[in-house]
Motif scaffolding. Sequence first.
Motif, PDB file in Angstrom:
ATOM      1  N   GLY A  65       0.817  -1.207   0.000  1.00 50.33           N
ATOM      2  CA  GLY A  65       0.000   0.000   0.000  1.00 50.33           C
ATOM      3  C   GLY A  65       0.848   1.253   0.000  1.00 50.33           C
ATOM      4  O   GLY A  65       2.072   1.191  -0.080  1.00 50.33           O
ATOM      5  N   ASP A  66       0.186   2.389   0.091  1.00 56.87           N
ATOM      6  CA  ASP A  66       0.917   3.645   0.111  1.00 56.87           C
ATOM      7  C   ASP A  66       0.242   4.601   1.087  1.00 56.87           C
ATOM      8  O   ASP A  66      -0.920   4.426   1.449  1.00 56.87           O
ATOM      9  N   VAL A  67       0.989   5.618   1.499  1.00 53.66           N
ATOM     10  CA  VAL A  67       0.497   6.591   2.469  1.00 53.66           C
ATOM     11  C   VAL A  67       0.718   7.986   1.916  1.00 53.66           C
ATOM     12  O   VAL A  67       1.797   8.278   1.396  1.00 53.66           O
ATOM     13  N   GLU A  68      -0.304   8.817   2.014  1.00 60.12           N
ATOM     14  CA  GLU A  68      -0.174  10.212   1.606  1.00 60.12           C
ATOM     15  C   GLU A  68      -0.132  11.087   2.852  1.00 60.12           C
ATOM     16  O   GLU A  68      -0.768  10.781   3.857  1.00 60.12           O
ATOM     17  N   LYS A  69       0.596  12.190   2.776  1.00 54.78           N
ATOM     18  CA  LYS A  69       0.654  13.130   3.896  1.00 54.78           C
ATOM     19  C   LYS A  69      -0.518  14.115   3.828  1.00 54.78           C
ATOM     20  O   LYS A  69      -0.923  14.677   4.831  1.00 54.78           O
ATOM     21  N   TYR A  70      -1.036  14.313   2.618  1.00 52.84           N
ATOM     22  CA  TYR A  70      -2.125  15.271   2.430  1.00 52.84           C
ATOM     23  C   TYR A  70      -3.276  14.586   1.707  1.00 52.84           C
ATOM     24  O   TYR A  70      -3.098  13.547   1.091  1.00 52.84           O
ATOM     25  N   GLU A  71      -4.434  15.209   1.789  1.00 54.17           N
ATOM     26  CA  GLU A  71      -5.608  14.645   1.135  1.00 54.17           C
ATOM     27  C   GLU A  71      -5.522  14.885  -0.365  1.00 54.17           C
ATOM     28  O   GLU A  71      -5.799  15.970  -0.856  1.00 54.17           O
ATOM     29  N   THR A  72      -5.088  13.882  -1.088  1.00 54.59           N
ATOM     30  CA  THR A  72      -4.983  13.985  -2.540  1.00 54.59           C
ATOM     31  C   THR A  72      -6.017  13.071  -3.179  1.00 54.59           C
ATOM     32  O   THR A  72      -6.696  12.296  -2.493  1.00 54.59           O
ATOM     33  N   THR A  73      -6.098  13.133  -4.478  1.00 56.94           N
ATOM     34  CA  THR A  73      -7.061  12.288  -5.199  1.00 56.94           C
ATOM     35  C   THR A  73      -6.650  10.821  -5.166  1.00 56.94           C
ATOM     36  O   THR A  73      -7.451   9.949  -5.490  1.00 56.94           O
ATOM     37  N   ARG A  74      -5.411  10.544  -4.766  1.00 57.23           N
ATOM     38  CA  ARG A  74      -4.961   9.148  -4.692  1.00 57.23           C
ATOM     39  C   ARG A  74      -5.517   8.440  -3.457  1.00 57.23           C
ATOM     40  O   ARG A  74      -5.588   7.211  -3.435  1.00 57.23           O
ATOM     41  N   VAL A  75      -5.858   9.203  -2.434  1.00 58.40           N
ATOM     42  CA  VAL A  75      -6.253   8.612  -1.156  1.00 58.40           C
ATOM     43  C   VAL A  75      -7.555   7.813  -1.304  1.00 58.40           C
ATOM     44  O   VAL A  75      -8.555   8.332  -1.783  1.00 58.40           O
ATOM     45  N   THR A  76      -7.510   6.546  -0.897  1.00 61.13           N
ATOM     46  CA  THR A  76      -8.702   5.693  -0.968  1.00 61.13           C
ATOM     47  C   THR A  76      -9.367   5.551   0.397  1.00 61.13           C
ATOM     48  O   THR A  76     -10.571   5.370   0.485  1.00 61.13           O
ATOM     49  N   HIS A  77      -8.577   5.609   1.467  1.00 56.70           N
ATOM     50  CA  HIS A  77      -9.103   5.433   2.820  1.00 56.70           C
ATOM     51  C   HIS A  77      -8.408   6.393   3.774  1.00 56.70           C
ATOM     52  O   HIS A  77      -7.211   6.638   3.645  1.00 56.70           O
ATOM     53  N   ILE A  78      -9.177   6.884   4.724  1.00 56.17           N
ATOM     54  CA  ILE A  78      -8.603   7.704   5.786  1.00 56.17           C
ATOM     55  C   ILE A  78      -8.615   6.862   7.046  1.00 56.17           C
ATOM     56  O   ILE A  78      -9.610   6.199   7.359  1.00 56.17           O
ATOM     57  N   ILE A  79      -7.489   6.828   7.732  1.00 53.73           N
ATOM     58  CA  ILE A  79      -7.371   6.028   8.951  1.00 53.73           C
ATOM     59  C   ILE A  79      -7.394   6.979  10.135  1.00 53.73           C
ATOM     60  O   ILE A  79      -6.591   7.907  10.213  1.00 53.73           O
ATOM     61  N   ALA A  80      -8.335   6.746  11.037  1.00 59.19           N
ATOM     62  CA  ALA A  80      -8.467   7.604  12.213  1.00 59.19           C
ATOM     63  C   ALA A  80      -9.060   6.800  13.360  1.00 59.19           C
ATOM     64  O   ALA A  80      -9.860   5.893  13.137  1.00 59.19           O
ATOM     65  N   SER A  81      -8.652   7.138  14.578  1.00 60.22           N
ATOM     66  CA  SER A  81      -9.254   6.504  15.756  1.00 60.22           C
ATOM     67  C   SER A  81     -10.497   7.275  16.168  1.00 60.22           C
ATOM     68  O   SER A  81     -11.497   6.701  16.575  1.00 60.22           O
ATOM     69  N   THR A  82     -10.407   8.593  16.072  1.00 58.24           N
ATOM     70  CA  THR A  82     -11.557   9.447  16.362  1.00 58.24           C
ATOM     71  C   THR A  82     -11.533  10.591  15.373  1.00 58.24           C
ATOM     72  O   THR A  82     -10.482  10.939  14.838  1.00 58.24           O
TER      73      THR A  82
END
Length: 129
Positions: A65-82
Amino acid sequence: GSSTASKNENDDNDEKTTKTKNNDNNNPTKTKRTDLIFQNIVILINGHTNPDALSLQRLLHKYGGDVEKYETTRVTHIIASTLSTAKATHYKNKKRRVVHVCHPSWIVDSVEKGKLMWFGDYLLENVKK
């Protein structure tokens, strides 16, 4: 005296180009790597998570997989606890495209099980439609 274009004397460079690295990992014709469970998954980590962002990033990269630092069009999922209510609303009301907000355990469980788990089971409560 007419000058003729001199031929370059670097013809003996051909040897170097034939010696390509014999790297089986990058050979797509070999058996399909089943450990790349996060192939085509690009995450954005939002806020503090458990495991921490660096651990999640390592897991993603290790399994394709890959990780983006900013919200780009590549982002498929956002990972957050809250998520704050404002952020939840922001992600819920995205008109242009759906980005799923999942708990970090989605990544951890997928790695433990050795397959991509259904992210729908890991959606954050306040972002569910």
